[in-house]
Design a protein around this motif. Structure first.
Motif, short mmCIF file in Angstrom:
data_model
loop_
_atom_site.label_atom_id
_atom_site.label_comp_id
_atom_site.label_asym_id
_atom_site.label_seq_id
_atom_site.Cartn_x
_atom_site.Cartn_y
_atom_site.Cartn_z
N ALA A 161 13.95 -4.14 -9.58
CA ALA A 161 13.97 -2.68 -9.74
C ALA A 161 12.55 -2.13 -9.87
N ALA A 162 11.72 -2.80 -10.66
CA ALA A 162 10.34 -2.34 -10.84
C ALA A 162 9.55 -2.45 -9.53
N SER A 163 9.74 -3.57 -8.83
CA SER A 163 9.03 -3.78 -7.58
C SER A 163 9.40 -2.72 -6.55
N LEU A 164 10.70 -2.47 -6.41
CA LEU A 164 11.16 -1.48 -5.42
C LEU A 164 10.73 -0.07 -5.79
N TYR A 217 7.94 0.83 -7.41
CA TYR A 217 6.53 0.99 -7.04
C TYR A 217 6.36 1.00 -5.52
N ALA A 218 7.13 0.16 -4.83
CA ALA A 218 7.05 0.12 -3.38
C ALA A 218 7.51 1.44 -2.77
N PHE A 219 8.53 2.04 -3.35
CA PHE A 219 9.06 3.30 -2.83
C PHE A 219 7.99 4.38 -2.83
N ILE A 220 7.18 4.40 -3.87
CA ILE A 220 6.11 5.40 -3.95
C ILE A 220 5.14 5.23 -2.79
N GLY A 221 4.75 3.97 -2.52
CA GLY A 221 3.83 3.71 -1.41
C GLY A 221 4.44 4.07 -0.07
N PHE A 222 5.68 3.64 0.17
CA PHE A 222 6.33 3.93 1.44
C PHE A 222 6.55 5.44 1.61
N GLN A 223 6.90 6.10 0.53
CA GLN A 223 7.11 7.55 0.60
C GLN A 223 5.82 8.28 0.95
N ASN A 224 4.70 7.84 0.37
CA ASN A 224 3.43 8.47 0.68
C ASN A 224 3.03 8.24 2.13
N VAL A 225 3.26 7.03 2.63
CA VAL A 225 2.97 6.74 4.03
C VAL A 225 3.81 7.64 4.93
N TYR A 226 5.08 7.78 4.59
CA TYR A 226 5.97 8.63 5.40
C TYR A 226 5.49 10.07 5.40
N ARG A 227 5.09 10.56 4.24
CA ARG A 227 4.64 11.95 4.14
C ARG A 227 3.37 12.19 4.93
N VAL A 228 2.47 11.21 4.91
CA VAL A 228 1.23 11.35 5.69
C VAL A 228 1.54 11.37 7.18
N ILE A 229 2.38 10.45 7.63
CA ILE A 229 2.73 10.40 9.04
C ILE A 229 3.45 11.67 9.46
N ALA A 230 4.31 12.19 8.58
CA ALA A 230 5.07 13.41 8.89
C ALA A 230 4.18 14.63 9.07
N ARG A 231 2.95 14.57 8.54
CA ARG A 231 2.04 15.70 8.71
C ARG A 231 1.48 15.78 10.12
N GLY A 232 1.56 14.69 10.86
CA GLY A 232 1.00 14.68 12.20
C GLY A 232 1.73 15.63 13.13
N LEU A 257 8.54 -10.10 -4.79
CA LEU A 257 8.57 -8.97 -5.72
C LEU A 257 7.16 -8.50 -6.07
N LEU A 258 6.22 -9.43 -6.15
CA LEU A 258 4.84 -9.05 -6.42
C LEU A 258 4.19 -8.39 -5.20
N PHE A 259 4.57 -8.83 -4.02
CA PHE A 259 3.90 -8.38 -2.80
C PHE A 259 4.44 -7.06 -2.26
N VAL A 260 5.72 -6.80 -2.45
CA VAL A 260 6.34 -5.61 -1.85
C VAL A 260 5.63 -4.31 -2.21
N PRO A 261 5.22 -4.05 -3.45
CA PRO A 261 4.50 -2.80 -3.73
C PRO A 261 3.16 -2.70 -2.99
N TYR A 262 2.56 -3.83 -2.70
CA TYR A 262 1.29 -3.86 -2.00
C TYR A 262 1.47 -3.78 -0.49
N PHE A 263 2.66 -4.07 -0.02
CA PHE A 263 2.96 -4.20 1.39
C PHE A 263 2.51 -3.01 2.24
N PRO A 264 2.80 -1.76 1.88
CA PRO A 264 2.41 -0.64 2.75
C PRO A 264 0.90 -0.44 2.87
#
Length: 669
Positions: A15-18, A20-35, A226-233
């Motif tokens: 739950a903690a890993s996902l 933190y990962a969600f925040i990163g993926f969400q930010n990436v999505y928002r940046v791409i959506a600005r294009g 679980l350790l890597f997923v938040p860093y993944f994006p």
């Protein structure tokens, strides 16, 4: 199977890993959506899904170059694809007292594949780590004159590569370790050969020790995820996912290099082109995350190969690292602090691009760095009036006289003196409308090609006509130089002329005209059947309408594929078929066909001084042609003819440079 406390701990960590990962993926999505740019419809995505999946699974684009390295990459890629299933199965086995997919043949086959892919991933990863850190492959470096963010110079790429590499090694290593303890507990299993061999080290261990060893491997493998997923994006490993996004959503262009138009009628648009990273089309923001940092685009870039400041790979790397460093601010809607010219690419590099498309064609994940550069040019020309001063004369010539030579339109048909070439007014219903092009009309050397082709068409009895003074530049050079508005005006004027003529079929002497008329004018309603003169010559030869005889020459010939013929439009066979019909012995250059090396004239380079480097692009290509030992260098483009003829004068004139039409004309019976 895990104990209850271990299950609860794993769920909490998940739950903690996902989260933190969600925040990163969400930010990436928002940046791409600005294009900018249109988003593909659900129907488009559905239609392209199958092809995108096949491309992603087979890693098809990566096999165009570096076969050995591609094989090791394939071992990792296919292993990780299968590991989605492996990790799911291990998770189920950890929570429930089951053998994933059972203990029959299906489960046995699954465990055999898991074992095989585990070994493959480990071998592949060791190869890449050794290649980068032990052997320090030159292919992964950049020259000192390439603009790089300070983070790159401080080792950001190497650091990220090491983290990702160690994660993969330990994740897969722990999983293989866990499997070996399970195999040891069962008394061996040659159905998992690598796990079986490793299990021999645990012979004689107690049941409790084997269970503990298996549990240690299980936690090591899945705990690392679980350790890597938040860093993944934020990592280069993100390309595993984003490459698939690229395959699925990349714009469907009429050809590899067809540019998107600007709607100059839209009064709400206040700026043209791209200056800042958030102004890029959204698919080009995806490019930054899809980039695998392999530098293959750099390998094939004619500007980089000849010492210029341009590296398309560095452009994508700089984009990625800048986005990562400013992800939260950009995701929140803030403007970037710097323009792309301040951190991603130098102005000299922007104008060194020949728009040859080699970087787009070679990229294994579908990136299009060439387009970023051309969008930057648009902004520089249309908004800042900042461009190489030599282009001003070409722009003025196209505006006033309809040609970049800035010569009178009344001279457009001077090349045909004494040949009785019919104009459209004299032959209003030709089978072929010959779009001669500006170079064959005005350049003394290219005029010889036009005269040769006219002789061949007349000898073959082709019913053709030319536009004469009605013909004007297609605007290719203006568009590639960033002067989109000039191109827009010229395109509309030419389309009006062609629609009045209603040609059955258009043949061009220049691949750039072929590309612009056939692949870019449809954006403005100009739909025509357009072929290249080598295609027409091939058709005529195959139909027996061209009668040739040997001229006694025993020279071998090498053919230089123009970028806008072979790579951009896929026309590779017809020129060679013509040469074969002439009975000539053709020897290929190392880089040919879709992988041909540029002559140096594209991207409006014909009309400006070449940026400083170690060598001129045309000389570099000419030397490659010389290396074949051929006596003649055949071309199919007036720009290539000029550039390679100039290169021959700068070297030793060992090769005669001729257009294919000239070679045919010389051998007419």
């Amino acid at each position: 199977m895990l104990s209850l406390s271990e299950k609860l701990l794993f769920l909490v960590l998940t739950a903690a890993s996902l989260a933190y990962a969600f925040i990163g993926f969400q930010n990436v999505y928002r940046v791409i959506a600005r294009g900018s740019g249109e988003r593909p419809s659900a129907e488009t995505l559905r239609r392209r899904a199958r092809e995108a999946l096949i491309t992603w699974v087979t890693t098809r684009p990566i096999w165009k170059a570096r076969p050995a390295t591609s094989l090791f990459h394939g071992l990792i890629a296919w292993g990780f694809m299968f590991y989605f299933l492996v990790n799911f199965g291990d998770l189920l086995e950890g929570f429930f007292p089951i053998a994933f997919l059972g203990k029959g043949w299906l489960g046995g086959f699954y465990r055999f594949l898991a074992d095989l892919f585990s070994a493959g991933v480990l071998v592949g990863m060791i190869y890449f780590l050794a290649r980068r850190f032990l052997f320090r492959s030159p292919a992964l470096r950049y020259r000192e004159n390439i603009r790089l963010l300070p983070a790159v110079q401080e080792g950001a790429i190497a650091r990220d590569s090491l983290i990702v590499g160690l994660f993969i090694l330990f994740h897969v290593g722990f999983r293989l370790l866990a499997a070996s303890f399970a195999v040891a507990a069962e008394g061996g299993d040659w159905g998992q050969p690598f796990a079986h061999l490793l299990s021999l080290a645990w012979q004689g261990w107690s049941e409790g020790a084997l269970t503990a060893g298996h549990r240690f491997g299980w936690w090591g493998a899945l705990g690392l995820i679980l350790l890597f997923v938040p860093y993944f994006p934020y990592t280069k490993h993100f390309h595993l996912v984003m490459a698939g996004v690229n395959y699925l959503t990349k714009p469907q262009r009429t050809s590899l290099g067809a540019l998107d138009p600007i709607d100059f009628e839209d009064e709400t648009v206040e700026s043209f082109g791209v200056a800042r990273i958030e102004e890029l089309p959204w698919t080009h923001l995806v490019d930054a995350y899809a980039c695998i940092m392999c530098n293959r685009c750099q390998d094939v870039c004619p500007a980089y190969a000849t010492g210029k400041e341009l590296s398309p790979a560095a452009l994508e790397v700089n984009k990625r690292l800048y986005l990562n460093a400013h992800l939260e601010e950009l995701a929140a809607g803030q403007s970037s602090e710097f323009s792309l010219l301040d951190f991603a690419i130098s102005e000299s590099a922007v104008w060194a691009c020949t728009a040859c498309g080699a970087c787009v064609e070679i990229c294994p994940v579908g990136n299009e760095p060439m387009f970023d550069i051309l969008y930057l040019r648009r902004h520089q020309v249309l908004m800042e009036s900042q461009f190489p001063r030599q282009l001003q004369n070409a722009f003025r010539g196209m505006e006033r006289n309809g040609n970049p030579w800035n010569q009178s339109a009344a001279e457009r048909l001077a090349w045909a003196e004494g040949l009785n070439v019919p104009t459209i007014d004299e032959n209003p219903e030709p089978e072929i409308l010959w779009w001669v092009g500006c170079a064959p009309a005005y350049d003394p050397r290219a005029r010889e090609t036009a005269r040769a082709l006219a002789q061949v068409l007349q000898a073959a009895g082709v019913n053709f006509a030319v536009l004469g003074e009605q013909e004007s530049c297609t605007g290719d050079a203006a568009r590639r130089a960033g002067n989109e508005y000039l191109f827009y005006e010229m395109a509309l004027a030419n389309i009006e002329t062609l629609n009045a003529v209603q040609p059955k079929r258009i043949v061009t002497t220049c691949p750039h005209c072929l590309h612009t008329l056939g692949k870019e004018y449809p954006q403005y309603g100009g739909h025509y059947e357009v072929i290249h003169h080598t295609q027409l010559l091939s058709e005529l030869a195959a139909a027996g309408k061209i009668q040739v005889q040997a001229n006694g020459s025993t020279d071998t010939i090498t053919f230089h594929d123009p970028c806008y013929l072979g790579r951009h439009n896929g026309i590779v066979a017809p020129p060679r078929q013509v040469l074969q019909e002439l009975g000539l012995q053709v020897v290929e250059m190392p880089r040919h066909g879709a992988h041909s090396f540029c002559c140096g004239a594209g991207g409006a380079q014909m009309w400006k001084e070449e940026e400083h480097g170690d060598e001129a692009v045309n000389v570099h290509r000419y030397r490659e042609a010389e290396s074949t030992g051929a006596g003649t260098l055949a071309v199919g483009c007036p720009f290539c003819l000029t550039m390679l003829t100039d290169a021959s004068r700068k070297t030793d004139n060992a090769l005669a440079v001729k257009d294919i039409a000239e070679l045919v004309a010389e051998r007419l019976s």
